[in-house]
Design a protein around this motif. Structure first.
Motif, PDB file in Angstrom:
ATOM      1  N   ASN A 119    -165.694 -15.865  13.681  1.00 44.55           N
ATOM      2  CA  ASN A 119    -165.789 -17.293  13.962  1.00 44.55           C
ATOM      3  C   ASN A 119    -166.780 -17.554  15.087  1.00 44.55           C
ATOM      4  OD1 ASN A 119    -162.511 -16.964  13.236  1.00 44.55           O
ATOM      5  ND2 ASN A 119    -163.591 -18.642  12.224  1.00 44.55           N
ATOM      6  N   ASP A 120    -167.321 -18.768  15.089  1.00 46.84           N
ATOM      7  CA  ASP A 120    -168.267 -19.163  16.119  1.00 46.84           C
ATOM      8  C   ASP A 120    -167.585 -19.738  17.353  1.00 46.84           C
ATOM      9  OD1 ASP A 120    -170.428 -18.413  14.541  1.00 46.84           O
ATOM     10  OD2 ASP A 120    -170.520 -20.401  13.575  1.00 46.84           O
ATOM     11  N   GLN A 121    -166.341 -20.137  17.222  1.00 43.50           N
ATOM     12  CA  GLN A 121    -165.610 -20.752  18.334  1.00 43.50           C
ATOM     13  C   GLN A 121    -164.283 -20.025  18.540  1.00 43.50           C
ATOM     14  OE1 GLN A 121    -165.413 -24.802  16.794  1.00 43.50           O
ATOM     15  NE2 GLN A 121    -166.918 -25.436  18.323  1.00 43.50           N
ATOM     16  N   ALA A 122    -163.896 -19.888  19.821  1.00 46.90           N
ATOM     17  CA  ALA A 122    -162.623 -19.231  20.140  1.00 46.90           C
ATOM     18  C   ALA A 122    -161.439 -20.000  19.574  1.00 46.90           C
ATOM     19  CB  ALA A 122    -162.476 -19.085  21.654  1.00 46.90           C
ATOM     20  N   THR A 123    -161.613 -21.301  19.428  1.00 42.88           N
ATOM     21  CA  THR A 123    -160.509 -22.124  18.919  1.00 42.88           C
ATOM     22  C   THR A 123    -160.230 -21.883  17.441  1.00 42.88           C
ATOM     23  OG1 THR A 123    -162.086 -23.920  18.536  1.00 42.88           O
ATOM     24  CG2 THR A 123    -160.824 -23.980  20.601  1.00 42.88           C
ATOM     25  N   GLN A 124    -161.108 -21.147  16.763  1.00 46.35           N
ATOM     26  CA  GLN A 124    -160.900 -20.830  15.353  1.00 46.35           C
ATOM     27  C   GLN A 124    -160.424 -19.392  15.126  1.00 46.35           C
ATOM     28  OE1 GLN A 124    -161.059 -23.317  13.124  1.00 46.35           O
ATOM     29  NE2 GLN A 124    -161.485 -24.563  14.951  1.00 46.35           N
ATOM     30  N   ASP A 125    -160.343 -18.613  16.192  1.00 43.25           N
ATOM     31  CA  ASP A 125    -159.892 -17.231  16.078  1.00 43.25           C
ATOM     32  C   ASP A 125    -158.457 -17.215  15.556  1.00 43.25           C
ATOM     33  OD1 ASP A 125    -158.679 -14.715  16.688  1.00 43.25           O
ATOM     34  OD2 ASP A 125    -160.193 -14.339  18.227  1.00 43.25           O
ATOM     35  N   PRO A 126    -158.179 -16.609  14.404  1.00 44.89           N
ATOM     36  CA  PRO A 126    -156.839 -16.674  13.825  1.00 44.89           C
ATOM     37  C   PRO A 126    -155.762 -16.041  14.684  1.00 44.89           C
ATOM     38  CG  PRO A 126    -158.208 -15.080  12.639  1.00 44.89           C
ATOM     39  CD  PRO A 126    -159.113 -15.844  13.541  1.00 44.89           C
ATOM     40  N   LEU A 127    -156.101 -14.996  15.430  1.00 44.86           N
ATOM     41  CA  LEU A 127    -155.092 -14.369  16.272  1.00 44.86           C
ATOM     42  C   LEU A 127    -154.807 -15.211  17.520  1.00 44.86           C
ATOM     43  CD1 LEU A 127    -156.080 -10.608  15.975  1.00 44.86           C
ATOM     44  CD2 LEU A 127    -154.472 -11.960  14.599  1.00 44.86           C
ATOM     45  N   THR A 128    -155.835 -15.907  17.996  1.00 41.60           N
ATOM     46  CA  THR A 128    -155.623 -16.852  19.092  1.00 41.60           C
ATOM     47  C   THR A 128    -154.731 -17.995  18.636  1.00 41.60           C
ATOM     48  OG1 THR A 128    -157.729 -16.317  20.153  1.00 41.60           O
ATOM     49  CG2 THR A 128    -156.777 -18.475  20.652  1.00 41.60           C
ATOM     50  N   LEU A 129    -154.973 -18.496  17.441  1.00 38.37           N
ATOM     51  CA  LEU A 129    -154.139 -19.577  16.901  1.00 38.37           C
ATOM     52  C   LEU A 129    -152.683 -19.129  16.788  1.00 38.37           C
ATOM     53  CD1 LEU A 129    -156.482 -20.945  14.089  1.00 38.37           C
ATOM     54  CD2 LEU A 129    -156.100 -21.891  16.372  1.00 38.37           C
TER      55      LEU A 129
END
Length: 399
Positions: A274-284
């Motif tokens: 992903n280009d943005q950290a807000t789209q990282d599935p593990l972060t989500l």
């Protein structure tokens, strides 16, 4: 220890929450700076007192708002979210007001409640170092040689709020071995408040020492204390719900800072695609996990307040036990989520978040120090014993 001038009198739960929200916005602004420099929040406490929030638990019949415990807990959580130390400083003030409500004489209630509504802050001198258990007390209350009033000798620690107070409610043991609570004026001769708090969290609570050397106290300023734990009263759960509110506020602050940092500064991990950290599935996934537990904690805090309101309205063994268990449940979860958010913040935000200029480490430090107040493992024991074996928790209160 100045007396705040032009103190507002809050008259409703709704007003209390509005005032707390507005104050919290102001307190949040320099919270990290106060922590970093250990700048004691004297101006902020004056504003806090003038707002009228320190008087919101004074019963209506004595001129206060008599707010619900749901509201009181929300107010503390809001202030603690803005500044965890400011959220903790009035904890024992409200605790002392509950002891006064439960055990004070009518003249004591009229006089001391009036002082609070006029802007007087109560601190505390309860805990001691070096005793066999955390509940043991060695500070002595003895009759004055003149036969008029008493004298106090002893040393206290963890005296949160004493350095900012006009009165210091002090747990003392009388000549019969019975604990009393003496509301000692802060300017009393022989009383010394020592700013020796060096904890790595809650750095501006002023939770240091108070020394009593032959300090005189009027008989009218001594309220029965031990008897509040020899019969069912809401004193213990009232103290505990305020601790839960502080931890809930810390958790909310860390969570909001994690959201802000990941949205604005964090870079995505290369393997996320992903280009943005807000789209990282593990972060989500991690934010989802934190969100659910934080919302559950906030719901349990409100539920515990409702149980405590019932225990105050109709006090008996069953209502007090139910309130104590409801509060123990939120104490357990608020401990865990405050520590989890303070730590997971860095995992999600990345190395930049550890830089000193952001001050984000204060959330974990505050949570780690405050949640050590009493062991959460015993909350789980009490809850399990209550539901499985129908055993009420002990009446003694851990403040």
């Amino acid at each position: 220890m100045s007396l705040a001038q032009h103190v507002a009198v809050i008259t409703s739960d709704e007003q209390a929450l509005i005032v707390a929200s507005d104050l919290a916005e102001d307190f949040k602004r320099d919270s990290a700076l106060r922590d970093r420099e250990r700048r004691l929040p004297h101006p902020e406490l004056e504003a806090f007192t003038r707002s009228g929030l320190w008087g919101i638990s004074v019963p209506k019949e004595y001129g206060g708002a008599g707010v619900s415990n749901v509201t009181l807990a929300k107010v503390i959580a809001l202030i603690a979210e803005a500044d965890a130390s400011l959220g903790q400083i009035p904890q024992n003030h409200f605790y002392a007001l509950e002891v006064l409500r439960v055990n004070g004489s009518e003249p004591q209630k009229q006089r001391l409640y009036a002082e609070v509504l006029a802007g007087r802050r109560f601190g505390n001198a309860l805990a001691e170092l070096g005793t066999k258990t955390a509940h043991d007390r060695t500070t002595r209350l003895s009759r004055d040689s003149s036969g008029q009033g008493y004298r106090i000798d002893g040393r206290k620690f963890y005296a949160t709020g004493a350095i900012y107070a006009q009165r210091i409610p002090t747990s003392v043991v009388d000549e019969h071995g019975v604990q009393q609570l003496a509301f000692v004026p802060a300017e009393a001769q022989g009383l010394s408040v020592i700013d020796d708090w060096s904890g790595f969290g809650q750095r501006t609570t002023g939770s240091g020492s108070v020394l009593f050397e032959n300090v005189a106290v009027d008989e009218a300023d001594v309220v029965p204390f031990q008897s509040a734990f020899e019969r069912p009263t809401p004193v213990g759960p009232l103290a505990q719900i305020l601790h839960a509110a502080i931890d809930t506020g810390i958790a909310r602050a860390a969570y909001e800072d994690a959201l802000r940092f990941v949205r604005t500064k964090t870079r995505p991990w290369i393997d996320s695609g992903n280009d943005q950290a807000t789209q990282d599935p593990l972060t989500l996934k991690s934010f989802g996990h934190l969100s659910i537990r934080l919302h559950a904690t906030e719901a349990l805090l409100e539920r515990a307040g409702e149980f405590l309101d019932r225990a105050q309205a109709e006090t008996n063994a069953d209502t007090v036990a139910a309130a104590s268990i409801a509060v123990a449940e939120v104490r357990a979860l608020s401990t865990e989520i405050s520590l989890a958010t303070g730590s997971t913040l860095f995992e999600l935000a990345g190395s930049q978040a550890t830089l000193a200029e952001h001050g984000l480490d204060r959330h974990w430090r505050n949570a780690r120090v405050h949640t050590l107040h009493d062991p959460v493992r015993w909350k789980y024991h009490a809850v399990g014993n209550y539901y499985l074996n129908q055993q009420n928790p002990p009446l003694r209160g851990t403040i």
